[in-house]
Motif scaffolding. Structure first.
Motif, PDB file in Angstrom:
ATOM      1  N   CYS A 112       0.797  -1.191   0.237  1.00 22.56           N
ATOM      2  CA  CYS A 112      -0.057  -0.109  -0.052  1.00 22.56           C
ATOM      3  C   CYS A 112       1.053   1.370  -0.029  1.00 22.56           C
ATOM      4  N   ILE A 113       1.918   1.255   0.813  1.00 25.96           N
ATOM      5  CA  ILE A 113       2.746   2.616   0.852  1.00 25.96           C
ATOM      6  C   ILE A 113       3.503   2.662  -0.538  1.00 25.96           C
ATOM      7  N   ILE A 205      -5.598   4.354   8.089  1.00 28.25           N
ATOM      8  CA  ILE A 205      -4.048   4.941   7.873  1.00 28.25           C
ATOM      9  C   ILE A 205      -3.608   4.182   6.331  1.00 28.25           C
ATOM     10  N   VAL A 206      -3.648   2.884   6.612  1.00 27.20           N
ATOM     11  CA  VAL A 206      -2.938   1.878   5.524  1.00 27.20           C
ATOM     12  C   VAL A 206      -3.851   1.889   4.374  1.00 27.20           C
ATOM     13  N   LEU A 207      -5.016   2.114   4.531  1.00 29.49           N
ATOM     14  CA  LEU A 207      -5.882   1.723   3.289  1.00 29.49           C
ATOM     15  C   LEU A 207      -6.628   3.239   2.701  1.00 29.49           C
ATOM     16  N   LEU A 208      -7.327   3.723   3.604  1.00 27.48           N
ATOM     17  CA  LEU A 208      -8.088   4.874   3.135  1.00 27.48           C
ATOM     18  C   LEU A 208      -7.378   6.128   2.464  1.00 27.48           C
ATOM     19  N   LEU A 209      -6.430   6.303   3.708  1.00 31.65           N
ATOM     20  CA  LEU A 209      -5.585   7.588   3.298  1.00 31.65           C
ATOM     21  C   LEU A 209      -4.686   7.488   2.093  1.00 31.65           C
ATOM     22  N   SER A 212      -7.059   7.755  -0.945  1.00 29.44           N
ATOM     23  CA  SER A 212      -7.637   9.053  -1.248  1.00 29.44           C
ATOM     24  C   SER A 212      -6.355  10.070  -1.648  1.00 29.44           C
ATOM     25  N   LEU A 213      -5.019   9.674  -1.396  1.00 29.42           N
ATOM     26  CA  LEU A 213      -4.275  10.749  -2.162  1.00 29.42           C
ATOM     27  C   LEU A 213      -3.805  10.217  -3.287  1.00 29.42           C
ATOM     28  N   ILE A 214      -3.804   8.899  -3.609  1.00 26.37           N
ATOM     29  CA  ILE A 214      -3.876   8.359  -5.111  1.00 26.37           C
ATOM     30  C   ILE A 214      -4.912   8.791  -5.867  1.00 26.37           C
ATOM     31  N   LEU A 215      -6.181   8.726  -5.568  1.00 30.00           N
ATOM     32  CA  LEU A 215      -7.250   9.430  -6.593  1.00 30.00           C
ATOM     33  C   LEU A 215      -7.061  10.847  -6.867  1.00 30.00           C
ATOM     34  N   SER A 216      -6.771  11.430  -5.845  1.00 31.52           N
ATOM     35  CA  SER A 216      -6.694  13.094  -5.928  1.00 31.52           C
ATOM     36  C   SER A 216      -5.733  13.329  -6.781  1.00 31.52           C
ATOM     37  N   SER A 217      -4.552  12.821  -6.695  1.00 33.06           N
ATOM     38  CA  SER A 217      -3.643  12.789  -7.546  1.00 33.06           C
ATOM     39  C   SER A 217      -3.780  12.544  -9.029  1.00 33.06           C
ATOM     40  N   TYR A 218      -4.670  11.390  -9.355  1.00 31.31           N
ATOM     41  CA  TYR A 218      -4.737  11.102 -10.715  1.00 31.31           C
ATOM     42  C   TYR A 218      -5.931  11.899 -11.238  1.00 31.31           C
ATOM     43  N   VAL A 219      -6.544  12.634 -10.513  1.00 31.53           N
ATOM     44  CA  VAL A 219      -7.607  13.930 -11.080  1.00 31.53           C
ATOM     45  C   VAL A 219      -6.337  14.805 -11.612  1.00 31.53           C
ATOM     46  N   VAL A 220      -5.481  15.134 -10.929  1.00 38.31           N
ATOM     47  CA  VAL A 220      -4.511  16.392 -11.430  1.00 38.31           C
ATOM     48  C   VAL A 220      -3.805  15.613 -12.627  1.00 38.31           C
ATOM     49  N   ILE A 221      -3.326  14.424 -12.598  1.00 37.05           N
ATOM     50  CA  ILE A 221      -2.636  13.810 -13.523  1.00 37.05           C
ATOM     51  C   ILE A 221      -3.280  13.713 -14.851  1.00 37.05           C
ATOM     52  N   PHE A 222      -4.635  13.124 -14.812  1.00 35.85           N
ATOM     53  CA  PHE A 222      -5.389  13.040 -16.048  1.00 35.85           C
ATOM     54  C   PHE A 222      -5.825  14.499 -16.645  1.00 35.85           C
ATOM     55  N   LEU A 223      -5.882  15.624 -15.589  1.00 29.89           N
ATOM     56  CA  LEU A 223      -6.161  17.005 -16.504  1.00 29.89           C
ATOM     57  C   LEU A 223      -4.941  17.319 -16.934  1.00 29.89           C
ATOM     58  N   ALA A 224      -3.730  16.960 -16.558  1.00 27.64           N
ATOM     59  CA  ALA A 224      -2.339  17.162 -17.160  1.00 27.64           C
ATOM     60  C   ALA A 224      -2.278  16.477 -18.486  1.00 27.64           C
ATOM     61  N   VAL A 225      -2.602  15.296 -18.638  1.00 27.35           N
ATOM     62  CA  VAL A 225      -2.546  14.632 -19.814  1.00 27.35           C
ATOM     63  C   VAL A 225      -3.354  15.057 -20.852  1.00 27.35           C
ATOM     64  N   LEU A 226      -4.524  15.301 -20.536  1.00 31.04           N
ATOM     65  CA  LEU A 226      -5.486  16.035 -21.484  1.00 31.04           C
ATOM     66  C   LEU A 226      -5.001  17.138 -22.008  1.00 31.04           C
ATOM     67  N   ARG A 227      -4.133  17.931 -21.595  1.00 32.15           N
ATOM     68  CA  ARG A 227      -3.758  19.156 -21.925  1.00 32.15           C
ATOM     69  C   ARG A 227      -2.500  18.971 -22.936  1.00 32.15           C
ATOM     70  N   MET A 228      -2.027  17.790 -22.903  1.00 35.44           N
ATOM     71  CA  MET A 228      -0.748  17.282 -23.873  1.00 35.44           C
ATOM     72  C   MET A 228      -0.882  17.554 -25.215  1.00 35.44           C
ATOM     73  N   ASN A 229      -0.123  18.469 -25.897  1.00 31.88           N
ATOM     74  CA  ASN A 229      -0.307  18.468 -27.253  1.00 31.88           C
ATOM     75  C   ASN A 229       0.132  17.305 -28.145  1.00 31.88           C
ATOM     76  N   SER A 230       0.933  16.334 -27.681  1.00 32.76           N
ATOM     77  CA  SER A 230       1.443  15.334 -28.395  1.00 32.76           C
ATOM     78  C   SER A 230       0.697  14.230 -28.088  1.00 32.76           C
TER      79      SER A 230
END
Length: 314
Positions: A112-113, A205-209, A212-230
């Motif tokens: 998980c870590i 602590i081991v599962l939900l936290l 939550s961080l992973i899913l939040s990060s992937y929202v930002v990641i997918f927004l960045a991917v969609l803005r890629m020109n290539s």
């Protein structure tokens, strides 16, 4: 000499899984085949990452550790389960039970870590690519791996020690196919309500936290991917991220269903099925998720097969 039904007073008895299932021998045989395939697949992935320089990157280094954890987890459970079934010897010693609890918890928590760190690696690679070599350098990569193993081992050591110091009710029968910490706690003869709360807090602590961080990060990641020109860069990033999200689901899904689902204690058969999925199928699917859609891994595999063909033809 003890018979197959006699045990020492400190031994536990593993009742196995699905005793009413008619084709249990076929089921255990299939589990063994899946275990061997998972062991081979993860070992091969580790070998490829170690042999080929184009895979000597932080992402693949972290992935090799995930494969090592998979091999450790499934090897700490499946061989003993199969040996008990085919020999008819259902007992497991106090030391062996403690060892199973420690290693299964260590690896599960460490995974998980580590998966959270793998998400951070993808976040930096996609959202801040120019600074990626500086932020995710070899030293940081080693620190991530050390923190994963150390966090898992220390947390597991505490829970293993607490679990095994409680008084266990006779006849010390564990309704599971391995020494799983929650199942062992259910046959304790003491009031452990305070410790249960500590287990719930650890699960959060081991599962939900991390999830939550992973899913939040992937929202930002997918927004960045969609803005890629290539289009090529976008497709490559989406392929890598989708593989990682599949792995996230494979690891966190069963864990949340077992440890965070209300009334989980009342569905032991479902829990055993989820544990089978997590300890047998997930280690098999992990290397497939990263290799089938990954051109770099497939390229390394083709090179290795070509090298073997050349050596065998000499």
């Amino acid at each position: 000499m003890r018979s197959g039904n006699e045990t020492e007073t400190t031994d536990f008895i593993l009742l196995g899984f699905f005793p009413e299932f008619k084709h249990i021998t076929a089921m255990v045989s299939i589990i063994l085949l899946i275990y061997m395939a998972a062991f081979t697949g993860n070992t091969l992935l580790i070998l490829l990452i170690w042999l080929y320089s184009h895979l000597h990157t932080p992402m693949y280094f972290l992935l090799s550790q995930l494969s090592l954890m998979d091999v450790t987890l499934t090897s700490s459970i499946v061989p003993k389960m199969a040996a008990n079934f085919f020999s008819g010897w259902r007992s497991i010693s106090f030391l062996a039970c403690g060892t199973q609890i420690f290693f299964s918890l260590t690896v599960a928590i460490a995974e998980c870590i580590l998966i959270s760190f793998m998400c951070f690696d993808r976040y930096v690679a996609i959202c801040d690519p120019l600074r990626y070599p500086v932020i995710i350098n070899p030293r940081v990569c080693l620190q991530m791996i050390a923190m994963s193993w150390a966090g898992g081992a220390l947390t597991s050591l505490v829970h293993t020690a607490f679990t095994l110091h409680f008084n266990i009710c006779s006849p010390r029968e564990i309704p599971h196919f391995f020494c799983e910490v929650m199942t062992v706690l259910r046959i304790v003869c003491e009031d452990i309500s305070v410790y249960w709360e500590a287990v719930v807090i650890t699960s959060i602590i081991v599962l939900l936290l991390p999830l939550s961080l992973i899913l939040s990060s992937y929202v930002v990641i997918f927004l960045a991917v969609l803005r890629m020109n290539s289009p090529e860069g976008r497709n490559k990033s989406l392929a890598t991220c989708s593989s990682h999200l599949c792995v996230v689901g494979l690891y966190f899904g069963p864990g949340i269903c077992i440890y965070m689902r209300p009334g989980s204690a009342n569905t032991p058969k479902l829990n055993q099925g989820l544990f089978l999925f997590g300890t047998v199928l997930t280690p098999l699917l992990n290397p497939l998720a990263y290799s089938l859609r990954n051109k770099e891994v497939i390229s390394a595999l083709k090179k290795l097969m070509g090298r073997w063909r050349c050596q065998s033809s000499r």
